[in-house]
Design a protein around this motif. Structure first.
Motif, PDB file in Angstrom:
ATOM      1  N   GLU A   1       7.686   1.840  -2.273  1.00 48.64           N
ATOM      2  CA  GLU A   1       7.396   1.660  -0.797  1.00 48.64           C
ATOM      3  C   GLU A   1       6.110   1.268  -0.409  1.00 48.64           C
ATOM      4  O   GLU A   1       5.621   1.707   0.440  1.00 48.64           O
ATOM      5  N   GLY A   2       5.853  -0.042  -1.133  1.00 51.47           N
ATOM      6  CA  GLY A   2       4.532  -0.570  -0.746  1.00 51.47           C
ATOM      7  C   GLY A   2       3.225   0.026  -1.152  1.00 51.47           C
ATOM      8  O   GLY A   2       2.299  -0.443  -1.156  1.00 51.47           O
ATOM      9  N   ASN A   3       3.462   0.986  -2.291  1.00 54.07           N
ATOM     10  CA  ASN A   3       2.313   1.576  -3.013  1.00 54.07           C
ATOM     11  C   ASN A   3       2.347   1.361  -4.436  1.00 54.07           C
ATOM     12  O   ASN A   3       3.377   1.496  -5.085  1.00 54.07           O
TER      13      ASN A   3
ATOM     14  N   ASN B   1      10.976  -2.209  -4.027  1.00 52.96           N
ATOM     15  CA  ASN B   1      10.300  -1.544  -4.950  1.00 52.96           C
ATOM     16  C   ASN B   1      10.630  -2.256  -6.518  1.00 52.96           C
ATOM     17  O   ASN B   1      11.454  -3.092  -6.712  1.00 52.96           O
TER      18      ASN B   1
ATOM     19  N   THR C   1       2.606  -5.813  -2.201  1.00 54.28           N
ATOM     20  CA  THR C   1       4.087  -6.473  -2.365  1.00 54.28           C
ATOM     21  C   THR C   1       4.024  -6.641  -4.198  1.00 54.28           C
ATOM     22  O   THR C   1       3.179  -6.445  -4.804  1.00 54.28           O
TER      23      THR C   1
ATOM     24  N   SER D   1       0.396  -2.169   2.928  1.00 55.65           N
ATOM     25  CA  SER D   1       1.424  -2.094   2.314  1.00 55.65           C
ATOM     26  C   SER D   1       1.567  -3.528   1.196  1.00 55.65           C
ATOM     27  O   SER D   1       1.160  -4.548   1.343  1.00 55.65           O
TER      28      SER D   1
ATOM     29  N   LYS E   1       9.576  -4.094   2.190  1.00 58.60           N
ATOM     30  CA  LYS E   1       9.185  -3.766   1.064  1.00 58.60           C
ATOM     31  C   LYS E   1      10.118  -3.849  -0.058  1.00 58.60           C
ATOM     32  O   LYS E   1      11.385  -3.570   0.076  1.00 58.60           O
TER      33      LYS E   1
ATOM     34  N   THR F   1      12.587  -2.730   6.406  1.00 58.48           N
ATOM     35  CA  THR F   1      11.216  -3.217   6.013  1.00 58.48           C
ATOM     36  C   THR F   1      11.241  -4.335   4.829  1.00 58.48           C
ATOM     37  O   THR F   1      12.440  -4.648   4.485  1.00 58.48           O
TER      38      THR F   1
END
Length: 188
Positions: free
Chosen positions: A24-26, A81, A4, A2, A79, A77
């Protein structure tokens, strides 16, 4: 793994010509838009800016302006966006001074223009995500169908076609945009 926002910023330093979003971490590397979709984005942004600027109503940005979005209340989470709509508008009192960084807020208005490789359902999901986080109005422009669809949270979408006129009285009282003005002209 994941990622940041710091990871994204590092990648952007290494690849300054890449346009990326963090979802979402991607990391999603955005390809260039097709010519027509970008021209429509610019036409919309120009018409919006021409109304907003002399009235000092807020800020209009294009597809390179990144928004660090708040976490949803149900999100457990860490995470974050980072998303970039094709066109955005932020009311003046919410962003009194521009920033030399991504901004941590949602725009009041966000616009997506379907390019030839975009999928409508993914664009609609992006718009709904922005609405759920506080964006007042999301707009999807589809050059293939010659439509502009207006989305508001918990309301039915409003589809406008040629001959229709876009108004956004809750954000931009008095502003009107004829849908036919969005489509690029054909030069003889």
């Amino acid at each position: 793994m994941s990622l940041t926002i710091a990871d994204l910023e590092q990648l952007q330093q290494e690849h300054p010509d890449w346009q990326m979003e963090l979802v979402e971490g991607n990391i999603i590397v955005m390809g260039p838009s097709d010519y027509e979709a970008d021209e429509i984005s610019i036409r919309f942004a120009a018409k919006l800016w021409n109304w907003v600027e002399p009235r000092r109503l807020g800020r209009v940005t294009g597809s390179s302006a990144g928004f660090i979005l708040p976490r949803r209340a149900t999100d457990n989470t860490t995470k974050r966006n980072l998303r970039a709509p094709d066109v955005s508008f932020v009311v003046a009192h919410r962003l009194k001074r521009t920033q030399r960084d991504f901004v941590e807020l949602v725009p009041d208005l966000m616009v997506e223009v379907k390019s030839k490789t975009d999928q409508i359902d993914k664009l609609e999901a992006k718009i709904q995500m922005f609405l759920s986080l506080g964006t007042a109005i999301g707009i999807l422009i589809d050059p293939d169908q010659l439509t502009l669809t207006v989305y508001r949270l918990n309301q039915q979408p409003q589809v406008l076609r040629d001959g229709g006129v876009l108004t956004l009285p809750e954000l931009l009282p008095g502003w009107e945009l004829a849908i036919s003005e969005l489509w690029p002209p054909v030069f003889e």
